[in-house]
Motif scaffolding. Sequence first.
Motif, PDB file in Angstrom:
ATOM      1  N   SER A   1     -31.395  15.024 -24.456  1.00  0.00           N
ATOM      2  CA  SER A   1     -31.635  15.089 -23.016  1.00  0.00           C
ATOM      3  C   SER A   1     -30.382  15.525 -22.266  1.00  0.00           C
ATOM      4  N   SER A   2     -29.264  15.613 -22.991  1.00  0.00           N
ATOM      5  CA  SER A   2     -28.005  15.985 -22.339  1.00  0.00           C
ATOM      6  C   SER A   2     -27.628  17.421 -22.664  1.00  0.00           C
ATOM      7  N   MET A   3     -26.796  17.975 -21.798  1.00  0.00           N
ATOM      8  CA  MET A   3     -26.316  19.338 -22.023  1.00  0.00           C
ATOM      9  C   MET A   3     -24.895  19.463 -21.514  1.00  0.00           C
ATOM     10  N   GLU A   4     -24.121  20.270 -22.232  1.00  0.00           N
ATOM     11  CA  GLU A   4     -22.755  20.558 -21.833  1.00  0.00           C
ATOM     12  C   GLU A   4     -22.757  21.844 -21.025  1.00  0.00           C
ATOM     13  N   VAL A   5     -21.995  21.837 -19.924  1.00  0.00           N
ATOM     14  CA  VAL A   5     -21.885  23.015 -19.060  1.00  0.00           C
ATOM     15  C   VAL A   5     -20.410  23.399 -18.969  1.00  0.00           C
ATOM     16  N   PHE A   6     -20.127  24.673 -19.211  1.00  0.00           N
ATOM     17  CA  PHE A   6     -18.767  25.205 -19.097  1.00  0.00           C
ATOM     18  C   PHE A   6     -18.618  25.811 -17.713  1.00  0.00           C
ATOM     19  N   ILE A   7     -17.522  25.480 -17.036  1.00  0.00           N
ATOM     20  CA  ILE A   7     -17.246  26.025 -15.703  1.00  0.00           C
ATOM     21  C   ILE A   7     -15.898  26.723 -15.730  1.00  0.00           C
ATOM     22  N   GLU A   8     -15.860  27.930 -15.191  1.00  0.00           N
ATOM     23  CA  GLU A   8     -14.599  28.662 -15.045  1.00  0.00           C
ATOM     24  C   GLU A   8     -14.432  28.983 -13.568  1.00  0.00           C
ATOM     25  N   VAL A   9     -13.248  28.684 -13.049  1.00  0.00           N
ATOM     26  CA  VAL A   9     -12.952  28.873 -11.632  1.00  0.00           C
ATOM     27  C   VAL A   9     -11.880  29.936 -11.481  1.00  0.00           C
ATOM     28  N   SER A  10     -12.102  30.855 -10.555  1.00  0.00           N
ATOM     29  CA  SER A  10     -11.058  31.832 -10.239  1.00  0.00           C
ATOM     30  C   SER A  10     -10.827  31.847  -8.737  1.00  0.00           C
ATOM     31  N   ALA A  11      -9.600  32.160  -8.365  1.00  0.00           N
ATOM     32  CA  ALA A  11      -9.224  32.267  -6.954  1.00  0.00           C
ATOM     33  C   ALA A  11      -8.781  33.691  -6.696  1.00  0.00           C
ATOM     34  N   GLU A  12      -9.214  34.218  -5.562  1.00  0.00           N
ATOM     35  CA  GLU A  12      -8.883  35.595  -5.224  1.00  0.00           C
ATOM     36  C   GLU A  12      -8.269  35.667  -3.832  1.00  0.00           C
ATOM     37  N   ASP A  13      -7.101  36.293  -3.791  1.00  0.00           N
ATOM     38  CA  ASP A  13      -6.447  36.616  -2.519  1.00  0.00           C
ATOM     39  C   ASP A  13      -6.850  38.057  -2.258  1.00  0.00           C
ATOM     40  N   ILE A  14      -7.895  38.247  -1.481  1.00  0.00           N
ATOM     41  CA  ILE A  14      -8.468  39.587  -1.288  1.00  0.00           C
ATOM     42  C   ILE A  14      -7.476  40.563  -0.650  1.00  0.00           C
ATOM     43  N   PRO A  15      -6.759  40.183   0.439  1.00  0.00           N
ATOM     44  CA  PRO A  15      -5.807  41.154   1.012  1.00  0.00           C
ATOM     45  C   PRO A  15      -4.729  41.605   0.033  1.00  0.00           C
ATOM     46  N   ALA A  16      -4.333  40.715  -0.887  1.00  0.00           N
ATOM     47  CA  ALA A  16      -3.284  41.065  -1.854  1.00  0.00           C
ATOM     48  C   ALA A  16      -3.863  41.669  -3.136  1.00  0.00           C
ATOM     49  N   SER A  17      -5.189  41.759  -3.230  1.00  0.00           N
ATOM     50  CA  SER A  17      -5.873  42.264  -4.433  1.00  0.00           C
ATOM     51  C   SER A  17      -5.431  41.503  -5.684  1.00  0.00           C
ATOM     52  N   LYS A  18      -5.360  40.168  -5.569  1.00  0.00           N
ATOM     53  CA  LYS A  18      -4.915  39.338  -6.688  1.00  0.00           C
ATOM     54  C   LYS A  18      -5.984  38.295  -7.005  1.00  0.00           C
ATOM     55  N   LYS A  19      -6.438  38.308  -8.268  1.00  0.00           N
ATOM     56  CA  LYS A  19      -7.443  37.346  -8.717  1.00  0.00           C
ATOM     57  C   LYS A  19      -6.923  36.639  -9.960  1.00  0.00           C
ATOM     58  N   THR A  20      -7.041  35.300  -9.982  1.00  0.00           N
ATOM     59  CA  THR A  20      -6.498  34.502 -11.071  1.00  0.00           C
ATOM     60  C   THR A  20      -7.504  33.443 -11.504  1.00  0.00           C
ATOM     61  N   ILE A  21      -7.645  33.256 -12.811  1.00  0.00           N
ATOM     62  CA  ILE A  21      -8.442  32.134 -13.308  1.00  0.00           C
ATOM     63  C   ILE A  21      -7.575  30.895 -13.141  1.00  0.00           C
ATOM     64  N   THR A  22      -8.096  29.913 -12.423  1.00  0.00           N
ATOM     65  CA  THR A  22      -7.291  28.739 -12.080  1.00  0.00           C
ATOM     66  C   THR A  22      -7.700  27.472 -12.822  1.00  0.00           C
ATOM     67  N   HIS A  23      -8.952  27.332 -13.194  1.00  0.00           N
ATOM     68  CA  HIS A  23      -9.429  26.098 -13.821  1.00  0.00           C
ATOM     69  C   HIS A  23     -10.562  26.404 -14.786  1.00  0.00           C
ATOM     70  N   ARG A  24     -10.654  25.574 -15.822  1.00  0.00           N
ATOM     71  CA  ARG A  24     -11.798  25.587 -16.740  1.00  0.00           C
ATOM     72  C   ARG A  24     -12.116  24.138 -17.038  1.00  0.00           C
ATOM     73  N   ALA A  25     -13.387  23.829 -17.198  1.00  0.00           N
ATOM     74  CA  ALA A  25     -13.767  22.452 -17.509  1.00  0.00           C
ATOM     75  C   ALA A  25     -15.155  22.427 -18.131  1.00  0.00           C
ATOM     76  N   PHE A  26     -15.449  21.296 -18.765  1.00  0.00           N
ATOM     77  CA  PHE A  26     -16.782  21.048 -19.303  1.00  0.00           C
ATOM     78  C   PHE A  26     -17.339  19.812 -18.622  1.00  0.00           C
ATOM     79  N   PHE A  27     -18.552  19.915 -18.112  1.00  0.00           N
ATOM     80  CA  PHE A  27     -19.256  18.779 -17.539  1.00  0.00           C
ATOM     81  C   PHE A  27     -20.474  18.520 -18.413  1.00  0.00           C
ATOM     82  N   THR A  28     -20.920  17.280 -18.438  1.00  0.00           N
ATOM     83  CA  THR A  28     -22.128  16.925 -19.170  1.00  0.00           C
ATOM     84  C   THR A  28     -23.155  16.400 -18.188  1.00  0.00           C
TER      85      THR A  28
END
Length: 175
Positions: free
Chosen positions: A86-113
């Motif tokens: 009945s349970s499931m693992e979910v992977f989450i990847e977070v990125s932040a983007e500074d659009i005016p500077a054209s800079k995008k970075t992956i900032t966080h990864r996590a697993f939730f159940t």
Amino acid sequence: MSKKKFAKESATIMTEMVLPNDTNTLNNLMGGRLMHWMDVVAAIAAQKHSNRIVVTASADSISFKQPIALGNVVTLQAKVTRAFNSSMEVFIEVSAEDIPASKKTITHRAFFTFVAVDQNGKPIEIPEVVPETPEEVELYEGALRRRQLRLVLAKRMKPEDAQELKSIFNLEITK
């Protein structure tokens, strides 16, 4: 339940902009706000997979490696990696983007159940996950180890019963 679903069917993308009300006194995104967004995107992915009401069972450690600044656009991507009864693992990847500077970075990864529940809040069986891409296969294969580690840490499984953990460390646990 013998129904199966592809991992990609649960893929969910959520985008937010960091506004002044979301920040701390250093004008960076508050950790609690980010965790809330992660919980929401992961819950949506879990609902897509299970077609059920879901509740958060656990969130693996989230380390704040770099701040996300006021005005950044935050993209959260979530996908179910593996389903158990009945349970499931979910992977989450977070990125932040500074659009005016054209800079995008992956900032966080996590697993939730998450656990799928019926209208009375009782756990209910869910479909299996079918991984297709190499990344999905890798996440799927690691999910059982991560699950056993969570269960051992929560004292819901004895360390000596965690066969997947023993295999990666070549441990012989004695009583």
